[in-house]
Design an enzyme around this catalytic site. Structure first.
Site, short mmCIF file in Angstrom:
data_model
loop_
_atom_site.label_atom_id
_atom_site.label_comp_id
_atom_site.label_asym_id
_atom_site.label_seq_id
_atom_site.Cartn_x
_atom_site.Cartn_y
_atom_site.Cartn_z
CG ASP A 154 7.13 58.27 116.27
OD1 ASP A 154 6.42 57.56 117.00
OD2 ASP A 154 8.29 57.96 115.95
CB VAL A 182 5.90 57.61 120.15
CG1 VAL A 182 5.15 58.59 121.06
CG2 VAL A 182 7.19 57.17 120.83
CG ASP A 183 2.72 59.39 115.58
OD1 ASP A 183 2.03 60.12 116.31
OD2 ASP A 183 3.43 59.83 114.66
CE1 TYR A 184 2.06 53.23 112.88
CE2 TYR A 184 3.67 51.59 113.52
CZ TYR A 184 3.08 52.35 112.55
OH TYR A 184 3.49 52.24 111.25
#
Length: 410
Positions: A154, A182-184
């Site tokens: 991320d 960004v990961d989410y």
């Protein structure tokens, strides 16, 4: 794709929207597991296929949850069953092949090329063998291109995509956003892609590959306003703290007992703000007469507002403003946010078997999602999963003894 079902008789939970959908989650850490967890919240039967040592998120801790498991892992893996397979062994891949015979969706986030190395590439093998399979790959940068096949996390994606360059203040330098956004969002993009592919399969009968990358997601997060501003002005966006490049006042301001955030977008809201804080002169000042002029004089307006707001308690002021249609909020810490009465009313903090979870953010009226089961211990459900595949007790014991499958915990 399962069809939504009408609510059942009073007192029994209605079927969830994805009841009957079968998902294999081969992913680790965050974006892939989050995608699979959201599918599980809405009724999908998710089997988490872990390596023998387990998802590395099991070791991102402390803190630990009520059962001694890492809270990080627990946040992303509820509603799943776990089996630990050694996919580097032919027998492990054979077990996965049997699981794939029953699966609708496979989610993985290995480095590009890993599945192909094992003879499990989508285009080379699985598409022909399992033509209805939705194959979801989550990666940092995709398999090809200048960054193709390289590892991504991320914070690295935040840096490369430009997000860090616009977060922070001129004095702080670039700052990572405080959550792995960004990961989410990559996990959400992956879920949307899976649902779109399932909708397409309902018409065509065929599965397809779904791809979600951290890089693409990071760039997409720039959309409004930073990418569009640069497209049409040519000016590189700068760090502005909590303020907005296009809208004023849209920032944190100090009240008498703590910071608040004002989100004033239009002239009507600005006039009501000025009325609520007994500064009608600001609304009539030609320097602040419209959004363009407020933006041109943002520093002067900020000074006037901070001097004025210092007389007002934060919570009372925000309540007054919100009830007058002016978006405003106290800047809560995490504890205050998670114990806020509205968070409890919206069922965004829930308990299941004594385990605390963030609730399901997507609300469906007829087929609501829910937290169904605790995150699994490593290979907790291996025996039941193998039995469902038709393996005898002796065959299961052989797989455990040879290390192909990790046995269930005692």
């Amino acid at each position: 794709m399962p069809e939504p079902t009408a609510p059942t008789a009073a007192g029994t939970p209605p079927p969830r929207a994805l009841a009957g959908l079968r998902v294999l989650d081969l992913s680790r850490v965050l974006a892939g597991p989050l995608c699979a967890q959201m599918l599980a919240d809405h009724g999908a039967a998710v089997i988490k296929v872990e390596p023998p040592e387990g998802d590395e998120a099991r070791r991102i801790g402390p803190p630990l949850d009520e059962r001694g498991e890492c809270a990080y892992f627990a946040a992303l893996n509820r509603g799943k069953r776990s089996i630990a397979l050694d996919l580097s062994r032919a027998d492990g891949r054979a077990v996965l092949g049997r699981l794939l015979d029953e699966a609708d969706v496979l989610i993985e986030n290995f480095l590009p090329g890993t599945m192909e190395k094992w003879g499990l590439g989508y285009e080379t093998t699985l598409a022909a063998r399992h033509p209805r399979l939705i194959y979801c790959n989550v990666s940092g940068f995709g398999a090809d291109g200048p960054l193709g096949g390289l590892p991504g996390y991320d914070a690295v994606a935040q840096a490369i995509s430009g997000l860090m360059s616009i977060n922070g203040t001129p004095e702080s330098g670039p700052v990572r956003l405080g959550v792995p956004v960004v990961d989410y969002l990559t996990g959400y993009n992956a879920m949307v892609g899976v649902l779109l592919a399932l909708a397409a399969r309902a018409h065509t009968g065929a599965g397809q590959r779904v791809e979600a990358t951290l890089f693409d997601t990071g760039l997409a997060l720039l959309l409004a306003p930073h990418a569009s501003n640069w497209f049409y002005s040519g000016r590189i966006p700068q760090r502005m703290g909590s303020s907005h490049p296009n809208i004023v006042p849209y920032d944190c301001y100090a009240a008498a007992d703590g910071p608040i955030f004002l989100g004033v977008v239009n002239n009507g809201q600005f006039a009501r703000l000025c009325e609520c804080v007994q500064r009608p002169d600001l609304a009539s000042d030609p320097r602040f007469a419209d959004p363009v002029r407020r933006r041109e004089h943002r520093d002067v307006l900020r000074a006037e507002l901070e001097r004025t707001l210092a007389r007002y308690p934060a919570a009372e002021l925000c309540d007054t403003l919100m009830r007058r249609g002016v978006p405003a909020g106290v800047v809560n810490n995490v504890e205050q946010a998670l114990t806020h009465p509205h968070a409890l009313h919206r069922e965004m903090v829930v308990q299941a078997d004594g385990h605390r979870h963030i609730g399901v953010p997507v609300k469906l009226s007829a087929t609501p999602g829910r937290v169904a089961s605790l995150p699994p211990r490593l290979s907790e459900h291996a025996d039941g999963i193998l039995a469902e595949l038709g393996l005898s007790t002796a065959e299961r014991e052989t797989l455990y003894r040879e290390g192909t499958v990790a046995p269930p915990p005692a």
